[in-house]
Design a protein around this motif. Structure first.
Motif: not given
Length: 394
Positions: A131-152
């Motif tokens: 959730a932390f990286y998904a938020f920062h992917v949306r804001t453009g402040r973090g990595p382009i793609v979340s490093p955490v694999p998506a949950q089923s």
């Protein structure tokens, strides 16, 4: 791993908790994420829980010397492997003489907590980091793609549109998500409950534990009650339900719980402290009087457990009530759902599963039940009407 950084409370209404680094400075990306959580309707307790999970994550990143916005999938994998093999610091605070991790308690039949991180804890940590990286992917402040694999999508326990009359379909777990055993609700045996209540040393504790057992309220919900939340004439109390942002809902309570409560409030008044309706209901017994905390209640229960050789928790009392209500033929499953305030009826349905000790007792009864003696055959006989139907009249 070095325990650098800390979670600290603040006085800001929009950010009750912050995660600080080793230098004592608030980690701004985490603070922005926690503000987003609060804006989405999450409570302060959820904010605190997420803060501690992110503190653990940033401690790991500090140990492997990787910036938070340069994380790859390999770091997430190593984080999970570290959690699987590390000792949970909370277990290190156990008192000398406590049960060994994972040992089965002879009185309750419940195992002690393991020394490491439970699968549910690892999965929760992964969900928070995702959730932390998904938020920062949306804001453009973090990595382009979340490093955490998506949950089923349908691998969790929430099936909003599932027909309860049909079986659940099996789905593949997301990467790095751990297998979680589906544990049945834990009921406290009656003899252990009798010993527990006999060790309670004051009317406050008797009132509080009676309410836990008869209302099904969670630990923090009951401790958050004010004096005005108790309604003896209606046989109910009001608690701030988990996940509803402080909205209070009604719970039943047994008459004896209100009897102990009246005695406890009378003692408070006799000592010169008469709390107002909007003040906390539960107070310490020693001066200076302070609102009772969860840590203090756990200490009371821990001392009782040590004296009776049990490992009862406050949440076990909630499970005990649920199983008692399920066993009553006059109480429906929907009634139990209302009392326990489950969002999904499937969660309440877990209480329909037979208890292990009851199953073992029935199987032992099957083994020891005397077998009926076989009846000897008296020879073959025929009905004359049957013979006439087959061969006709002679």
């Amino acid at each position: 791993m070095t325990r650098s950084g800390a979670v600290r409370p603040t006085r800001a209404a929009d950010l009750p908790w912050v995660v600080c680094d080793g230098a004592g400075m608030a980690i701004e990306p985490v603070s922005e994420f926690l503000r987003e959580l609060l804006a989405c309707g999450n409570g302060t307790s959820s904010c605190r829980s997420y803060a501690y999970d992110l503190l653990r994550w940033f401690r790991f990143l500090a140990a492997v010397d990787v910036p938070w916005n340069r994380v790859q999938r390999a770091e997430v994998r190593d984080f999970v492997l570290w959690l699987r093999t590390s000792v949970n610091p909370a277990r290190e605070r156990s008192r000398p003489g406590a049960s060994a991790p994972g040992a089965i308690n002879a009185r309750t039949g419940k195992s002690s907590l393991s020394a490491g991180y439970a699968p549910a804890t690892i999965n929760h940590a992964l969900s928070v980091v995702a959730a932390f990286y998904a938020f920062h992917v949306r804001t453009g402040r973090g990595p382009i793609v979340s490093p955490v694999p998506a949950q089923s999508r349908r691998g969790g326990r929430v099936y909003s549109h599932h027909n309860p009359m049909e079986p659940f379909a099996s789905h593949k777990r997301g990467s790095y998500r751990q297998k979680q055993p589906e544990l049945p609700p834990r009921a406290v045996p009656d003899d252990v409950l009798d010993d527990l209540f006999s060790r309670l040393g004051c009317n406050r504790d008797r009132a509080m534990f009676s309410m836990y057992l008869s209302s099904g309220a969670r630990a923090s919900e009951l401790l958050g009650m004010s004096v005005g939340d108790a309604h003896p004439g209606e046989g109910r109390i009001y608690v701030a339900t988990k996940g509803l942002g402080g909205i209070k809902q009604a719970c039943p309570a047994a008459p004896e719980a209100f009897t102990w409560l009246a005695l406890y409030l009378g003692e408070l008044t006799g000592e010169g402290h008469r709390p107002e309706p909007d003040e906390p209901l539960w107070w310490t017994r020693r001066n200076p009087l302070r609102p009772l905390t969860y840590t203090a209640v756990r200490a009371v229960l821990r001392r009782i457990n040590e004296s009776i050789g049990a490992n009862v928790t406050l949440h076990d009392l909630r499970h005990t009530l649920g199983l008692r209500l399920i066993a009553d033929p006059q109480v429906t499953l929907v009634d139990v759902q209302q009392v326990l305030r489950h969002r999904q009826i499937t969660t309440t349905g877990l209480y329909l599963r037979p208890r292990v000790d009851e199953v073992i007792a029935r199987v032992h009864e099957h083994y020891t039940r005397p077998r009926p003696e076989p009846r000897p055959l008296a020879g073959w006989t025929y009905d004359e009407q049957d013979l006439s139907d087959v061969f006709g009249e002679h």
